[in-house]
Write an enzyme that holds these catalytic residues in place. Structure first.
Site, PDB file in Angstrom:
ATOM      1  N   LYS A 116       0.857  -1.194   0.000  1.00 12.26           N
ATOM      2  CA  LYS A 116       0.000   0.000   0.000  1.00 12.26           C
ATOM      3  C   LYS A 116       0.886   1.235   0.000  1.00 12.26           C
ATOM      4  O   LYS A 116       2.011   1.202   0.503  1.00 12.26           O
ATOM      5  CB  LYS A 116      -0.885   0.024   1.255  1.00 12.26           C
ATOM      6  CG  LYS A 116      -2.145   0.850   1.099  1.00 12.26           C
ATOM      7  CD  LYS A 116      -3.210   0.100   0.332  1.00 12.26           C
ATOM      8  CE  LYS A 116      -4.460   0.897   0.143  1.00 12.26           C
ATOM      9  NZ  LYS A 116      -5.506   0.071  -0.494  1.00 12.26           N
TER      10      LYS A 116
HETATM   11  P1  NAD Z   1     -13.287   8.376  -3.260  1.00 12.78           P
HETATM   12  O1  NAD Z   1     -12.260   9.382  -2.884  1.00 12.78           O
HETATM   13  O2  NAD Z   1     -13.655   8.207  -4.695  1.00 12.78           O
HETATM   14  O3  NAD Z   1     -14.673   8.654  -2.474  1.00 12.78           O
HETATM   15  C1  NAD Z   1     -14.733   8.817  -1.085  1.00 12.78           C
HETATM   16  C2  NAD Z   1     -16.140   9.275  -0.723  1.00 12.78           C
HETATM   17  O4  NAD Z   1     -16.238   9.395   0.685  1.00 12.78           O
HETATM   18  C3  NAD Z   1     -16.510  10.648  -1.282  1.00 12.78           C
HETATM   19  O5  NAD Z   1     -17.876  10.645  -1.647  1.00 12.78           O
HETATM   20  C4  NAD Z   1     -16.288  11.586  -0.113  1.00 12.78           C
HETATM   21  O6  NAD Z   1     -17.057  12.786  -0.192  1.00 12.78           O
HETATM   22  C5  NAD Z   1     -16.739  10.693   1.036  1.00 12.78           C
HETATM   23  N1  NAD Z   1     -16.206  11.097   2.322  1.00 12.78           N
HETATM   24  C6  NAD Z   1     -14.991  11.623   2.607  1.00 12.78           C
HETATM   25  N2  NAD Z   1     -14.908  11.915   3.915  1.00 12.78           N
HETATM   26  C7  NAD Z   1     -16.075  11.548   4.468  1.00 12.78           C
HETATM   27  C8  NAD Z   1     -16.594  11.585   5.792  1.00 12.78           C
HETATM   28  N3  NAD Z   1     -15.869  12.042   6.795  1.00 12.78           N
HETATM   29  N4  NAD Z   1     -17.846  11.103   5.980  1.00 12.78           N
HETATM   30  C9  NAD Z   1     -18.581  10.614   4.960  1.00 12.78           C
HETATM   31  N5  NAD Z   1     -18.139  10.565   3.695  1.00 12.78           N
HETATM   32  C10 NAD Z   1     -16.907  11.019   3.459  1.00 12.78           C
HETATM   33  O7  NAD Z   1     -12.764   7.023  -2.632  1.00 12.78           O
HETATM   34  P2  NAD Z   1     -13.126   5.532  -3.083  1.00 12.78           P
HETATM   35  O8  NAD Z   1     -12.147   5.096  -4.093  1.00 12.78           O
HETATM   36  O9  NAD Z   1     -14.598   5.451  -3.362  1.00 12.78           O
HETATM   37  O10 NAD Z   1     -12.754   4.741  -1.748  1.00 12.78           O
HETATM   38  C11 NAD Z   1     -13.646   4.685  -0.638  1.00 12.78           C
HETATM   39  C12 NAD Z   1     -13.158   3.586   0.293  1.00 12.78           C
HETATM   40  O11 NAD Z   1     -13.101   2.338  -0.408  1.00 12.78           O
HETATM   41  C13 NAD Z   1     -11.755   3.772   0.872  1.00 12.78           C
HETATM   42  O12 NAD Z   1     -11.745   3.235   2.178  1.00 12.78           O
HETATM   43  C14 NAD Z   1     -10.872   2.926  -0.025  1.00 12.78           C
HETATM   44  O13 NAD Z   1      -9.694   2.493   0.643  1.00 12.78           O
HETATM   45  C15 NAD Z   1     -11.805   1.764  -0.275  1.00 12.78           C
HETATM   46  N6  NAD Z   1     -11.467   1.007  -1.478  1.00 12.78           N
HETATM   47  C16 NAD Z   1     -11.433   1.601  -2.701  1.00 12.78           C
HETATM   48  C17 NAD Z   1     -11.127   0.840  -3.823  1.00 12.78           C
HETATM   49  C18 NAD Z   1     -11.143   1.436  -5.211  1.00 12.78           C
HETATM   50  O14 NAD Z   1     -10.958   0.671  -6.165  1.00 12.78           O
HETATM   51  N7  NAD Z   1     -11.388   2.732  -5.366  1.00 12.78           N
HETATM   52  C19 NAD Z   1     -10.835  -0.521  -3.691  1.00 12.78           C
HETATM   53  C20 NAD Z   1     -10.896  -1.097  -2.417  1.00 12.78           C
HETATM   54  C21 NAD Z   1     -11.219  -0.324  -1.332  1.00 12.78           C
END
Ligand code: NAD
Length: 459
Positions: A116
């Site tokens: 990571k």
């Molecule tokens: P992103 O940045 O695209 O979206 C994050 C979302 O969370 C946004 O809508 C943002 O406004 C919201 N957010 C931020 N702070 C917040 C808060 N305090 N309360 C509520 N909402 C809040 O990120 P993503 O890629 O969608 O990732 C989200 C989660 O999924 C993370 O934990 C990431 O590690 C995990 N994840 C992502 C992927 C991927 O392929 N993108 C894969 C596995 C896991």
């Protein structure tokens, strides 16, 4: 390794050590020593790389930005895991996420290890040119340890296709003449990315829910009815009934999961709430998810925040506080924002009986135990959000062959892989009282332990 992941790995090792059918070749003192070695290997990363990226900002100031690449374990293949841009990034968090990647890949039989990365910035505070420089510098500082057969980053929170394209281009500059398409995944299609990669995590998250609560349940309802298992009882109480759904986070993962839930014809869901970093939007009749997606696309990813804006764009919803999404009286809650959202101090207010972890580690250990105690079904991160890394693996394969699959082929392969994992786990989950997270960890740890033993790493 942070407490919850580490504790469940230790519990899994303890259970496996007591099971004479597992690695029966290891007996007596040798068995004890080998399991101690396993505990040491799985609880610590192989390598921790830290740098301070020197960036000349647009205004002329030079800053030094902390950045990490943590390589947890490569027993199953090259290190693999996202790079996160967020102001709260720190070494412990990145280490824990790297360990989770090792376990996730082992669980889903993806031939990668776990890694990571993270950069301590709020990407919204930097110009596009500055972000470009940060991405280039990240690759320059860590170039020795990255590469298609060494360590393959992907997007995570705060990064996406744009950043992966920039990073791959810098990797190519540094390594002229070497294969480069497999150095980063989650790239744009024109730069050698895979169709379906952007949607893969959200689609996979929804698939795990649909498969468990619809397909699997339909097939096994006969054998499960009358079961004493608390999770089977919870699942059966929803069989064939329409469910109300709330989604925390409307980014890459949450917005796609919300759209899948909205469109799903197998389950007659109503997506009654979505939220982001600013607000929760709620409508008991169900929200117009495609309209909210169009709004977010035109507004830097954010949801509308005021009744006036909602009225202007003709959307019906109540505007609630950002945290309210967690406490609504819904059947299903998808957590797709950040870590540590449900904790000991707020778990009693959570009403959903089914929780799906799109985000990594959104539930703390204490809250997890309290929810399991009450029979709440939690589909854990390690199982639910692996769609991204699975399609990253397909992207890596396609990059090696320079032969590309259609979107339809990608989703077919993705769902088949996730379904295979679930078929290996769900009978045990509904058969004994161990929560799903523990079941998944035992599977992943079994796989890793067998490989480490076979490769002579335990003595
Ligand atoms: P992103 O940045 O695209 O979206 C994050 C979302 O969370 C946004 O809508 C943002 O406004 C919201 N957010 C931020 N702070 C917040 C808060 N305090 N309360 C509520 N909402 C809040 O990120 P993503 O890629 O969608 O990732 C989200 C989660 O999924 C993370 O934990 C990431 O590690 C995990 N994840 C992502 C992927 C991927 O392929 N993108 C894969 C596995 C896991």
């Amino acid at each position: 390794m942070a407490s919850q992941t580490g504790a469940i790995v230790q519990q899994s090792l303890h259970a496996l050590m007591g099971d004479p059918a597992f690695l029966p070749q290891l007996r007596g003192e040798l068995r004890e020593q080998s399991f101690q070695s396993l505990a040491a290997i799985l609880s610590t990363p192989n390598k921790v790389h830290k740098a301070f990226l020197r960036i000349a900002l647009g205004g002329g100031n030079v800053v030094r930005i902390p950045a990490f690449r943590i390589q947890h374990n490569d027993a199953l293949g090259p290190y693999k895991g996202g790079i996160r841009f967020h102001e709260t990034v720190n070494e412990d968090e990145v280490t824990n996420l790297a360990a989770l990647m090792t376990l996730k890949n082992a669980l889903h039989e993806v031939p990668f290890g776990g890694g990571k990365g993270g950069v301590v910035i709020n990407p919204r505070s930097y110009s596009e040119k500055e972000l470009y420089l940060i991405c280039k510098k990240y690759v320059q500082y860590f170039s020795d340890v990255l590469g298609p057969d060494k360590d393959i980053p992907a997007p995570d929170m705060g990064t996406g296709e744009r950043e992966m394209d920039w990073m791959m281009a810098e990797y190519k500059n540094i390594n002229p003449g070497s294969p480069y398409l497999g150095s980063f995944t989650g790239k744009s299609i024109v730069s050698g990315g895979s169709l379906g990669r952007r949607e893969a995590t959200g689609k996979g998250v929804y698939f795990t829910f649909r498969y468990m609560l619809h397909d699997f349940l339909k097939e096994h309802s006969g054998s499960l009815s009358g079961s004493d298992n608390p999770f089977a009882k919870t699942a059966l109480s929803y069989a064939g009934k329409p469910m109300s759904v709330a989604v925390q986070g409307f980014g890459n993962v949450g917005s796609v999961a919300a759209l899948e839930a909205y469109k799903c014809s197998a389950l007659r869901n109503r997506v009654v709430a979505v939220s982001d970093r600013n607000v929760t939007l709620y409508n008991e009749e169900g929200l117009d998810i495609p309209a909210l997606l169009a709004f977010a696309a035109a507004n830097k990813g954010d949801l509308p925040t005021s009744p006036e804006t909602l009225e202007e764009i003709g959307l019906k919803a109540r505007v609630l506080g950002r945290e309210d999404v967690l406490y609504l009286g819904v059947d299903v809650l998808f957590l797709a924002a950040l870590e540590d959202q449900i904790r000991a101090d707020n778990v009693a207010e959570v009403k959903a009986r089914i929780i799906v972890e799109g985000a990594n580690a959104p539930i703390t250990g204490e809250a997890d135990a309290a929810l399991a105690e009450s029979g709440t079904i939690i589909i854990p991160d390690i199982l639910a959000n692996a769609g991204g890394v699975i399609v990253s693996y397909f992207e890596w394969l396609q990059g090696r062959e320079t032969q590309f699959y259609t979107e339809e082929e990608i989703y077919k392969l993705l769902f088949a892989k996730m379904q295979k994992t679930m078929n290996g786990i769900l009978p045990a989950y509904f058969g004994d009282p161990l929560p799903l997270r523990q079941n998944c960890y035992v599977h992943a740890v079994m796989k890793l332990s067998s490989v480490l033993y076979r490769q002579g790493k335990l003595y």
